[in-house]
Design a protein around this motif. Structure first.
Motif, PDB file in Angstrom:
ATOM      1  N   THR A   1       0.916  -1.116   0.633  1.00 31.27           N
ATOM      2  CA  THR A   1       0.165   0.014   0.090  1.00 31.27           C
ATOM      3  C   THR A   1       1.034   1.126  -0.388  1.00 31.27           C
ATOM      4  N   PRO A   2       0.941   1.926  -1.162  1.00 32.70           N
ATOM      5  CA  PRO A   2       2.165   2.912  -0.994  1.00 32.70           C
ATOM      6  C   PRO A   2       2.161   3.920  -0.143  1.00 32.70           C
ATOM      7  N   ALA A   3       0.411   4.610   0.221  1.00 36.27           N
ATOM      8  CA  ALA A   3       0.154   5.441   0.974  1.00 36.27           C
ATOM      9  C   ALA A   3       0.804   4.969   2.737  1.00 36.27           C
ATOM     10  N   ILE A   4       0.972   3.617   3.498  1.00 43.61           N
ATOM     11  CA  ILE A   4       1.221   3.323   4.199  1.00 43.61           C
ATOM     12  C   ILE A   4       2.976   3.712   4.767  1.00 43.61           C
ATOM     13  N   GLY A   5       3.648   3.728   3.908  1.00 42.63           N
ATOM     14  CA  GLY A   5       5.044   4.471   4.487  1.00 42.63           C
ATOM     15  C   GLY A   5       4.921   5.620   4.928  1.00 42.63           C
ATOM     16  N   PRO A   6       4.884   6.431   3.780  1.00 39.29           N
ATOM     17  CA  PRO A   6       4.697   8.097   3.958  1.00 39.29           C
ATOM     18  C   PRO A   6       3.650   8.029   5.259  1.00 39.29           C
ATOM     19  N   LEU A   7       2.942   7.595   5.782  1.00 36.84           N
ATOM     20  CA  LEU A   7       1.683   7.619   6.785  1.00 36.84           C
ATOM     21  C   LEU A   7       2.774   7.424   8.024  1.00 36.84           C
ATOM     22  N   THR A   8       3.420   6.727   7.793  1.00 36.29           N
ATOM     23  CA  THR A   8       4.030   5.877   8.877  1.00 36.29           C
ATOM     24  C   THR A   8       5.563   6.593   9.726  1.00 36.29           C
TER      25      THR A   8
ATOM     26  N   GLY B   1      -0.620   9.303  -1.190  1.00 36.69           N
ATOM     27  CA  GLY B   1       0.604   9.554  -0.287  1.00 36.69           C
ATOM     28  C   GLY B   1       1.193  11.157  -0.787  1.00 36.69           C
ATOM     29  N   THR B   2       1.462  11.716  -1.664  1.00 33.78           N
ATOM     30  CA  THR B   2       0.977  13.112  -2.564  1.00 33.78           C
ATOM     31  C   THR B   2       1.226  14.069  -1.640  1.00 33.78           C
ATOM     32  N   LEU B   3       0.037  14.021  -0.965  1.00 36.94           N
ATOM     33  CA  LEU B   3      -0.084  15.066  -0.016  1.00 36.94           C
ATOM     34  C   LEU B   3       0.119  14.478   1.470  1.00 36.94           C
ATOM     35  N   ILE B   4       0.030  13.403   1.653  1.00 37.00           N
ATOM     36  CA  ILE B   4       1.277  12.954   3.136  1.00 37.00           C
ATOM     37  C   ILE B   4       2.512  13.230   2.646  1.00 37.00           C
TER      38      ILE B   4
ATOM     39  N   ILE C   1       8.445  17.970  -6.166  1.00 37.87           N
ATOM     40  CA  ILE C   1       8.535  17.002  -6.150  1.00 37.87           C
ATOM     41  C   ILE C   1       9.373  16.501  -5.288  1.00 37.87           C
ATOM     42  N   THR C   2       9.562  17.079  -4.346  1.00 40.57           N
ATOM     43  CA  THR C   2       9.614  16.152  -3.044  1.00 40.57           C
ATOM     44  C   THR C   2       8.869  15.830  -2.088  1.00 40.57           C
ATOM     45  N   ALA C   3       7.744  16.322  -2.141  1.00 43.08           N
ATOM     46  CA  ALA C   3       6.187  16.156  -1.948  1.00 43.08           C
ATOM     47  C   ALA C   3       5.678  14.572  -2.323  1.00 43.08           C
ATOM     48  N   VAL C   4       5.933  14.391  -3.356  1.00 45.62           N
ATOM     49  CA  VAL C   4       5.826  13.498  -4.944  1.00 45.62           C
ATOM     50  C   VAL C   4       6.381  11.747  -4.166  1.00 45.62           C
ATOM     51  N   VAL C   5       7.827  12.088  -4.315  1.00 42.94           N
ATOM     52  CA  VAL C   5       8.507  11.155  -4.002  1.00 42.94           C
ATOM     53  C   VAL C   5       8.767  10.744  -2.426  1.00 42.94           C
ATOM     54  N   LEU C   6       8.449  11.398  -1.656  1.00 41.47           N
ATOM     55  CA  LEU C   6       8.325  11.461  -0.428  1.00 41.47           C
ATOM     56  C   LEU C   6       6.987  10.298  -0.437  1.00 41.47           C
ATOM     57  N   GLY C   7       6.579  11.048  -0.619  1.00 45.94           N
ATOM     58  CA  GLY C   7       4.418   9.678  -0.843  1.00 45.94           C
ATOM     59  C   GLY C   7       4.552   8.772  -1.848  1.00 45.94           C
ATOM     60  N   GLY C   8       5.847   8.707  -1.652  1.00 46.65           N
ATOM     61  CA  GLY C   8       5.538   7.249  -2.317  1.00 46.65           C
ATOM     62  C   GLY C   8       5.778   6.638  -4.013  1.00 46.65           C
TER      63      GLY C   8
ATOM     64  N   ALA D   1       0.577  21.381  -2.149  1.00 44.96           N
ATOM     65  CA  ALA D   1       0.100  20.167  -1.549  1.00 44.96           C
ATOM     66  C   ALA D   1      -0.704  20.158  -2.519  1.00 44.96           C
ATOM     67  N   THR D   2      -1.276  21.174  -3.506  1.00 44.73           N
ATOM     68  CA  THR D   2      -1.645  22.016  -4.859  1.00 44.73           C
ATOM     69  C   THR D   2      -1.092  21.743  -6.317  1.00 44.73           C
ATOM     70  N   LEU D   3       0.603  21.877  -5.764  1.00 43.98           N
ATOM     71  CA  LEU D   3       1.136  22.346  -6.381  1.00 43.98           C
ATOM     72  C   LEU D   3       1.702  20.423  -6.738  1.00 43.98           C
ATOM     73  N   ALA D   4       1.691  20.203  -5.596  1.00 40.50           N
ATOM     74  CA  ALA D   4       2.216  18.368  -5.923  1.00 40.50           C
ATOM     75  C   ALA D   4       0.896  17.311  -6.599  1.00 40.50           C
ATOM     76  N   LEU D   5      -0.123  17.979  -6.428  1.00 41.92           N
ATOM     77  CA  LEU D   5      -1.251  17.063  -7.282  1.00 41.92           C
ATOM     78  C   LEU D   5      -0.509  17.440  -8.657  1.00 41.92           C
ATOM     79  N   GLY D   6      -0.730  18.430  -9.182  1.00 41.26           N
ATOM     80  CA  GLY D   6      -0.040  18.483 -10.495  1.00 41.26           C
ATOM     81  C   GLY D   6       1.220  17.384 -10.826  1.00 41.26           C
ATOM     82  N   GLN D   7       1.776  18.259 -10.447  1.00 38.25           N
ATOM     83  CA  GLN D   7       3.107  17.376 -10.665  1.00 38.25           C
ATOM     84  C   GLN D   7       3.025  15.855 -10.075  1.00 38.25           C
TER      85      GLN D   7
END
Length: 336
Positions: A28-35, A287-290, A268-275, A68-74
């Motif tokens: 589950t991609p969001a589990i790691g970022p949430l942790t 995951g990106t939001l996280i 980009i950092t937010a996207v990558v950290l989000g998995g 976060a909005t920019l990261a959504l498009g990214q």
């Protein structure tokens, strides 16, 4: 003896369920970022006296909205194995267009629509260059970054514009819940992420986005119009950058051509950290939001802990490299 055998079977079943649960969590991609986010919150709660206060959490949320909005498009672009270095510059130009037109006596509503149209048009330009001409996204958006920042300075005469229109400042207004203030921009952000989560998970367009990013030639062979899917992603991202510009005016009632200089890297950092994989085809919008929250939690926590901003950049950069390395290992092992 029979009881012992039964107990052993029950233990074996429990262990099997635990292993399956761990496998599910890892898939589950969001589990790691949430942790990671929860760990960061706990650490800063322990080492600072002010991090876990309502006022500070409210500030972290407000600071996360634009990125976060920019990261959504990214995210949408990276899911197609692209990248956008120009998103911060496009958002800045959007703020300048909206603020200057309103400052010079134009209708705030018209100024808003023109600002959104400009951002969407620039997304269209990027998309055409990438999807139709086949140019590398990195080179295209690097060029757009340079051009758009220059245009912002020229159009604004290298000055900032104060914003007083309630319409343009709308997303900065909100409600007070005790000591915590929630802006309308926060609700908009949650709504946008909810919408795109649903679209990516439950529509043909969403499945096409993942397919194009994972294996474009295979996607073409099964009848997906790869170029039109990529183009639609860049146009959608451009519109989201326009929304981010509107949110930025609500956050700070001033349009400055020199603002958000590092927004592209932060998104980009937010996207990558989000998995989400930089190689396309794999990732989670949630995951990106996280990931965006992680970036701002780190900034806030390290600042309150008295850590120099340069060391904050070192910490964030290290996390990005580690996240990309983990993604590469997982792709090679075929576990994602």
């Amino acid at each position: 003896m029979r009881t012992s055998v039964t107990d052993h079977a029950v233990d074996a079943e429990r262990h099997a369920r635990l292993r399956e649960g761990l496998r599910y969590a890892l898939r589950t991609p969001a589990i790691g970022p949430l942790t990671a986010l929860l760990i960061a919150v706990v650490v800063f709660w322990i080492i600072t006296d002010t991090f876990l206060t309502a006022q500070n959490l409210s500030l972290v949320l407000q600071q996360s909205i634009v990125i976060a909005t920019l990261a959504l498009g990214q995210s949408l672009i990276i899911l197609t194995a692209g990248i956008d270095l120009s998103n911060g510059a496009i958002a800045v130009l959007g703020t300048i267009v909206m603020a200057k037109l309103a400052f010079e006596g134009g209708s705030p509503g018209v100024a808003l629509l023109i600002g959104l149209a400009v951002a969407t048009f620039l997304g269209l330009v990027n998309g055409l260059l990438v999807a139709r001409l086949g140019l590398p996204p990195f080179i295209v958006t690097l060029g757009t970054l340079t051009v758009v920042f220059a245009v912002s300075s020229l159009y604004s005469d290298s000055r900032s514009y104060q914003v007083t229109s309630d319409l343009l400042l709308f997303w900065g207004h909100g409600i007070q819940l005790g000591a915590m203030r929630l802006t309308w921009g926060t609700f908009l952000l949650v709504g946008l992420y909810g919408l795109f989560w649903y679209v990516l998970a439950n529509t043909a367009w969403g499945r096409h986005v993942y397919a194009v990013g994972d294996a474009p030639e295979s996607a073409r062979l099964i009848g997906i119009k790869v170029w039109s899917t990529v183009l639609s992603v860049y146009v959608t991202a451009g519109f989201l950058y326009g929304i981010a510009a509107w949110q930025a005016l609500g956050r700070i009632a001033n349009a400055d051509p020199n603002a958000y200089q590092t927004a592209n890297l932060e998104s980009i950092t937010a996207v990558v950290l989000g998995g989400t994989s930089l190689f396309g085809g794999r990732g989670s919008i949630i995951g990106t939001l996280i990931g965006a929250l992680i970036v701002n939690v780190l900034r806030s926590g390290l600042t309150q802990a008295g850590i120099d901003s340069l060391y904050q950049d070192v910490a964030t950069g290290t996390l990005v490299v580690v996240a990309v390395g983990v993604d590469q290992v997982l792709r090679r092992s075929g576990s994602r």
